[in-house]
Scaffold this active site. Structure first.
Site, PDB file in Angstrom:
ATOM      1  N   ARG A   1      -2.630  -6.860  13.427  1.00  0.00           N
ATOM      2  CA  ARG A   1      -2.404  -6.120  14.478  1.00  0.00           C
ATOM      3  C   ARG A   1      -1.327  -6.649  15.351  1.00  0.00           C
ATOM      4  NH1 ARG A   1      -7.995  -6.259  14.703  1.00  0.00           N
ATOM      5  NH2 ARG A   1      -9.087  -4.965  13.609  1.00  0.00           N
TER       6      ARG A   1
ATOM      7  N   GLU B   1       0.755  -1.318   0.014  1.00  0.00           N
ATOM      8  CA  GLU B   1      -0.292   0.056   0.256  1.00  0.00           C
ATOM      9  C   GLU B   1       0.609   1.106  -0.022  1.00  0.00           C
ATOM     10  OE1 GLU B   1      -2.347  -0.446   3.460  1.00  0.00           O
ATOM     11  OE2 GLU B   1      -1.096   0.387   4.921  1.00  0.00           O
TER      12      GLU B   1
END
Length: 329
Positions: free
Chosen positions: A198, A120
């Site tokens: 996470r 990204e």
């Protein structure tokens, strides 16, 4: 069937525990804005969220439906996503709190874990004083040191931190540990993937009042230890004499990104690949072939199918600033 027309999709806004309230003033259209609207998805082909065409002859069609019926016209030489969909997702983000510390897998690990790879990048549009971005580990931090710090809640001191400014561009390759701080509005361009591991979430609860799931073991496998994460990239115009200044921001991996300012009529060709224009500032018009011109407004994301071929962009207020994103083969 051929497409040969520019496509704009209806934005979809999503509440996030870290979300702010500023995107409402940036995007057009009748959008259902929740409180803490942290994300607006501009272009997406996911099972849980397929974007709908907002205007024109194909109004109401979904991106996943177009991929089923017009894939060749849409993609040309551009590669499909790992799951067979349109390869890229475009979002606007507005942060009022620090996001979780997270990492996305590369292709090899994604295959082993049955997930999807994700590169990204971010283009910063607004940054409040004191805002920060965390990107990559400091030199010398290995898996053992990170695992110990993660268990003790002392991970921030192991991370590289940057003070972002409007106009900064950050590339976040798969395997790069990262977190976006509060006070930022940015464009996020990513591979079509929803895989996020996470590593830390600052001991807060989610919107449902429960602690969000952590994926520390998967994160340890995904992090590219020993790889240096570069800092912000500023647009450097390739040709100072160009009528329409352009700068390459990213030229590697599954997509390329350029910054472009349109001062006079700008003509280009898709070169047989899907292309997206994101309007950072100003307004103008986008015309494909002999079609009627489409109005471009700040905040928009416009998809040019591979078969659009020749197109022209004109500015209307002297300040049309764009990101051009090309989906690679």
């Amino acid at each position: 069937m051929s497409l040969q027309q520019a496509l704009r999709f209806e934005p979809q806004a999503y509440q996030r525990v870290w979300g702010g309230e500023r995107l409402q003033h940036r995007l057009r259209g009748e959008i259902a804005w929740p409180s803490q609207a942290g994300e607006a998805w501009m272009l997406c082909d996911r099972p849980e969220q397929a974007s709908h065409v907002a205007e024109g002859p194909l109004s109401g069609r979904t991106l996943d439906g177009l991929m089923l019926s017009e894939e060749a016209a849409l993609l040309g030489e551009s590669a499909r996503s790992a799951s067979g969909g349109f390869p890229l997702i475009v979002k606007w983000l507005d942060t009022a709190a620090l996001l979780s510390l997270q990492v996305h897998p590369g292709e090899g690990l994604a295959k082993r874990l049955g997930s999807e790879p994700k590169d990204e990048c971010w283009y910063v549009c607004d940054a409040e004083p004191g805002s920060v971005l965390y990107l990559g580990l400091r030199d010398g931090v290995d898996a053992a040191a990170f695992a110990d710090a993660s268990a003790n809640g002392a991970v921030l001191e192991l991370l590289q931190s940057f003070t972002p400014r409007p106009g900064d561009f950050f590339h976040v390759p798969a395997g790069t540990l990262h977190s976006i701080g509060a006070g930022l509005t940015l464009v996020e361009i990513q591979q079509n993937s929803d895989t996020t591991y996470r590593a830390h979430d600052w001991d807060r609860v989610g919107l449902d009042g429960k602690c969000r799931q952590l994926h520390r073991e998967e994160a340890l496998q995904a992090i590219a230890f020993g790889r240096h994460a570069p800092g912000p990239i500023r647009a450097r115009v390739d040709d100072e004499a160009a009528v329409n200044p352009m700068a390459v921001l990213l030229d590697e991996g599954p997509f390329g990104v350029q910054w472009l300012q349109v001062l006079e009529d700008y003509r280009d060709n898709t070169q047989g690949r899907a292309c997206i224009y994101i309007v950072l500032a100003g307004s103008g018009a986008l015309r494909v072939g002999e079609n009627e011109a489409c109005r471009m407004e700040a905040g928009d994301a416009w998809l040019l199918p591979a078969d659009a071929a020749n197109y022209m962009i004109t500015e209307s207020d002297g300040d049309l600033e764009l990101l051009r994103v090309e989906a690679r083969a």
